[in-house]
Design a protein around this motif. Structure first.
Motif, mmCIF file in Angstrom:
data_model
loop_
_atom_site.group_PDB
_atom_site.id
_atom_site.type_symbol
_atom_site.label_atom_id
_atom_site.label_comp_id
_atom_site.label_asym_id
_atom_site.label_seq_id
_atom_site.Cartn_x
_atom_site.Cartn_y
_atom_site.Cartn_z
ATOM 1 N N ALA A 3 -10.415 8.576 -2.215
ATOM 2 C CA ALA A 3 -9.707 7.742 -1.245
ATOM 3 C C ALA A 3 -8.216 7.798 -1.518
ATOM 4 N N ASP A 4 -7.446 7.809 -0.447
ATOM 5 C CA ASP A 4 -5.989 7.753 -0.524
ATOM 6 C C ASP A 4 -5.533 6.497 0.204
ATOM 7 N N VAL A 5 -4.705 5.709 -0.464
ATOM 8 C CA VAL A 5 -4.260 4.418 0.058
ATOM 9 C C VAL A 5 -2.744 4.418 0.156
ATOM 10 N N ALA A 45 12.587 -8.074 -3.330
ATOM 11 C CA ALA A 45 12.660 -6.614 -3.362
ATOM 12 C C ALA A 45 11.797 -6.048 -2.243
ATOM 13 N N ARG A 46 12.093 -4.813 -1.865
ATOM 14 C CA ARG A 46 11.257 -4.101 -0.900
ATOM 15 C C ARG A 46 10.347 -3.160 -1.677
ATOM 16 N N VAL A 47 9.058 -3.231 -1.391
ATOM 17 C CA VAL A 47 8.057 -2.501 -2.165
ATOM 18 C C VAL A 47 7.206 -1.631 -1.235
ATOM 19 N N SER A 48 6.880 -0.435 -1.682
ATOM 20 C CA SER A 48 5.904 0.424 -1.020
ATOM 21 C C SER A 48 5.130 1.160 -2.105
ATOM 22 N N ALA A 49 3.976 1.716 -1.761
ATOM 23 C CA ALA A 49 3.165 2.352 -2.806
ATOM 24 C C ALA A 49 2.153 3.313 -2.210
ATOM 25 N N ASP A 50 1.714 4.247 -3.050
ATOM 26 C CA ASP A 50 0.600 5.145 -2.738
ATOM 27 C C ASP A 50 -0.380 5.084 -3.906
ATOM 28 N N PRO A 57 0.283 -11.759 3.125
ATOM 29 C CA PRO A 57 -0.004 -11.304 4.493
ATOM 30 C C PRO A 57 0.995 -10.284 5.013
ATOM 31 N N GLN A 58 2.190 -10.198 4.398
ATOM 32 C CA GLN A 58 3.174 -9.216 4.849
ATOM 33 C C GLN A 58 2.858 -7.810 4.339
ATOM 34 N N MET A 59 1.912 -7.694 3.419
ATOM 35 C CA MET A 59 1.542 -6.388 2.879
ATOM 36 C C MET A 59 0.425 -5.770 3.718
ATOM 37 N N LYS A 60 0.681 -4.611 4.314
ATOM 38 C CA LYS A 60 -0.286 -3.917 5.151
ATOM 39 C C LYS A 60 -0.650 -2.583 4.503
ATOM 40 N N THR A 61 -1.946 -2.295 4.481
ATOM 41 C CA THR A 61 -2.449 -1.114 3.791
ATOM 42 C C THR A 61 -3.269 -0.251 4.742
ATOM 43 N N ALA A 62 -3.029 1.054 4.707
ATOM 44 C CA ALA A 62 -3.839 2.013 5.452
ATOM 45 C C ALA A 62 -4.503 2.964 4.461
ATOM 46 N N TYR A 63 -5.710 3.421 4.754
ATOM 47 C CA TYR A 63 -6.421 4.283 3.809
ATOM 48 C C TYR A 63 -7.348 5.251 4.529
ATOM 49 N N GLN A 64 -7.621 6.352 3.844
ATOM 50 C CA GLN A 64 -8.595 7.349 4.275
ATOM 51 C C GLN A 64 -9.515 7.626 3.093
ATOM 52 N N TRP A 122 -24.823 14.767 4.559
ATOM 53 C CA TRP A 122 -24.720 13.647 3.624
ATOM 54 C C TRP A 122 -23.256 13.252 3.384
ATOM 55 N N GLN A 123 -22.399 13.538 4.363
ATOM 56 C CA GLN A 123 -20.974 13.229 4.201
ATOM 57 C C GLN A 123 -20.494 12.272 5.289
ATOM 58 N N ILE A 124 -19.629 11.355 4.885
ATOM 59 C CA ILE A 124 -19.035 10.384 5.806
ATOM 60 C C ILE A 124 -17.553 10.270 5.492
ATOM 61 N N GLU A 125 -16.735 10.181 6.523
ATOM 62 C CA GLU A 125 -15.319 9.886 6.362
ATOM 63 C C GLU A 125 -15.021 8.523 6.980
ATOM 64 N N THR A 126 -14.142 7.794 6.344
ATOM 65 C CA THR A 126 -13.764 6.481 6.839
ATOM 66 C C THR A 126 -12.265 6.313 6.749
ATOM 67 N N GLY A 127 -11.724 5.578 7.654
ATOM 68 C CA GLY A 127 -10.303 5.262 7.634
ATOM 69 C C GLY A 127 -10.089 3.904 8.267
ATOM 70 N N GLY A 128 -9.016 3.240 7.866
ATOM 71 C CA GLY A 128 -8.782 1.927 8.431
ATOM 72 C C GLY A 128 -7.623 1.215 7.782
ATOM 73 N N GLN A 129 -7.639 -0.086 7.913
ATOM 74 C CA GLN A 129 -6.575 -0.921 7.393
ATOM 75 C C GLN A 129 -7.168 -2.069 6.595
ATOM 76 N N ALA A 130 -6.419 -2.515 5.595
ATOM 77 C CA ALA A 130 -6.818 -3.667 4.788
ATOM 78 C C ALA A 130 -5.642 -4.628 4.699
ATOM 79 N N GLY A 131 -5.953 -5.906 4.676
ATOM 80 C CA GLY A 131 -4.932 -6.929 4.509
ATOM 81 C C GLY A 131 -5.159 -7.690 3.221
ATOM 82 N N PHE A 132 -4.068 -8.051 2.553
ATOM 83 C CA PHE A 132 -4.115 -8.822 1.307
ATOM 84 C C PHE A 132 -3.800 -10.265 1.674
ATOM 85 N N LYS A 133 -4.797 -11.154 1.559
ATOM 86 C CA LYS A 133 -4.631 -12.511 2.069
ATOM 87 C C LYS A 133 -3.581 -13.306 1.308
ATOM 88 N N SER A 134 -3.335 -12.966 0.034
ATOM 89 C CA SER A 134 -2.302 -13.661 -0.719
ATOM 90 C C SER A 134 -0.901 -13.183 -0.337
#
Length: 271
Positions: free
Chosen positions: A168-170, A202-207, A148-155, A134-146
């Motif tokens: 989830a970790d983003v 400014a240059r921005v990054s986040a977790d 477009p320069q912001m790229k997100t990866a998550y597990q 009953w367990q699933i793992e997922t990972g991938g990428q998401a884009g913020f349309k407002s």
């Protein structure tokens, strides 16, 4: 609750009598159209869901059934009125087995349109892997349309054995944000208006993290701002080398933690 409409089932059965115990296999392909399910104000709709695979069983009731399948869906949608979240165009392909056979066969998913409070829009795609009964793992990428320069990866890890539990970790990769970007993000949940003629970059990054367990949701964010520049021509104010780390304890009811600092390499109050 749920509903079914226009269900078609195709099945082929083949017996293999050469194995002790007269073990047999049932091969099948099933298509379900018009599937919908709801819980409270959450609703999931799948115009097409297909499952294909085989089931192995024996006349001896003590023998465990072995099942393997591939679950596929397309053009699905999800709406949560309480959370202000909607998704459309959902497509996925997920290989499954029961009992879990410890075979890491990866599936895929794609969600071209995700909307949060009818203001913030995203898209997402990635992989799906069964890691237990009953367990699933997922990972991938998401884009913020407002932005477009912001790229997100998550597990993310999902466990359905005893209700819904997930974590989830983003990671938001470093990107440059400007004053016009900030204005586009402004809304009731994030009031960032009043910038006027300010020139900001400014240059921005986040977790970020999300934890769901026992019906409770916990979220948090650590955002890093570096190489910030602010120019306010009306106030003759200039700041360069602005940097800070912003820690938020809650992303649902946006709330930052106390005791945070901001530094700047240069400030001019009379440019």
């Amino acid at each position: 609750k749920g509903s079914f409409a226009g269900t078609t089932v195709k099945a082929g059965i083949r017996w293999d009598g050469s194995v002790s115990g007269q073990k047999g296999w049932c091969e099948y392909h099933t298509e379900i159209s018009g599937l919908s399910a709801g819980l409270g104000n959450d609703r999931l709709d799948l115009p097409m869901l297909a499952a294909s695979g085989k089931v192995g069983f024996s006349p001896d009731a003590s023998v465990k059934i072995d099942a393997a399948m591939v679950l596929e869906g397309e053009k699905g949608s999800f709406n949560s009125a309480d959370r202000g979240v909607s998704m459309s165009g959902i497509e996925f392909r997920l290989p499954l087995s029961y009992p879990f056979m410890d075979k890491e066969r990866a599936g895929t998913y794609r969600i071209p349109e995700i909307s949060v409070r009818d203001r913030y829009r995203f898209d997402a795609q990635g992989t799906l892997v069964q890691t237990g009964d009953w367990q699933i793992e997922t990972g991938g990428q998401a884009g913020f349309k407002s932005l477009p320069q912001m790229k997100t990866a998550y597990q993310a890890r999902i466990n359905l054995e005893n209700g819904l539990a997930a974590d989830a970790d983003v990671k938001i990769r470093p990107f440059v944000i400007t004053g016009p970007d900030i204005s586009r993000l402004s809304g009731p949940e994030l009031p960032l208006t009043g910038l006027g003629t300010a020139d900001i970059s400014a240059r921005v990054s986040a977790d970020a993290r999300v934890r769901i367990s026992d019906g409770q949701t916990e979220t948090g964010l650590v955002a890093r701002i570096e190489d910030g520049q602010i120019f306010l021509p009306e106030n003759k104010f200039t700041a360069k080398g602005v940097r800070t780390t912003v820690r938020m304890a809650d992303l649902i009811d946006i709330r930052s933690l106390p005791g945070q600092t901001l530094t700047a390499d240069f400030i001019d109050l009379n440019t």
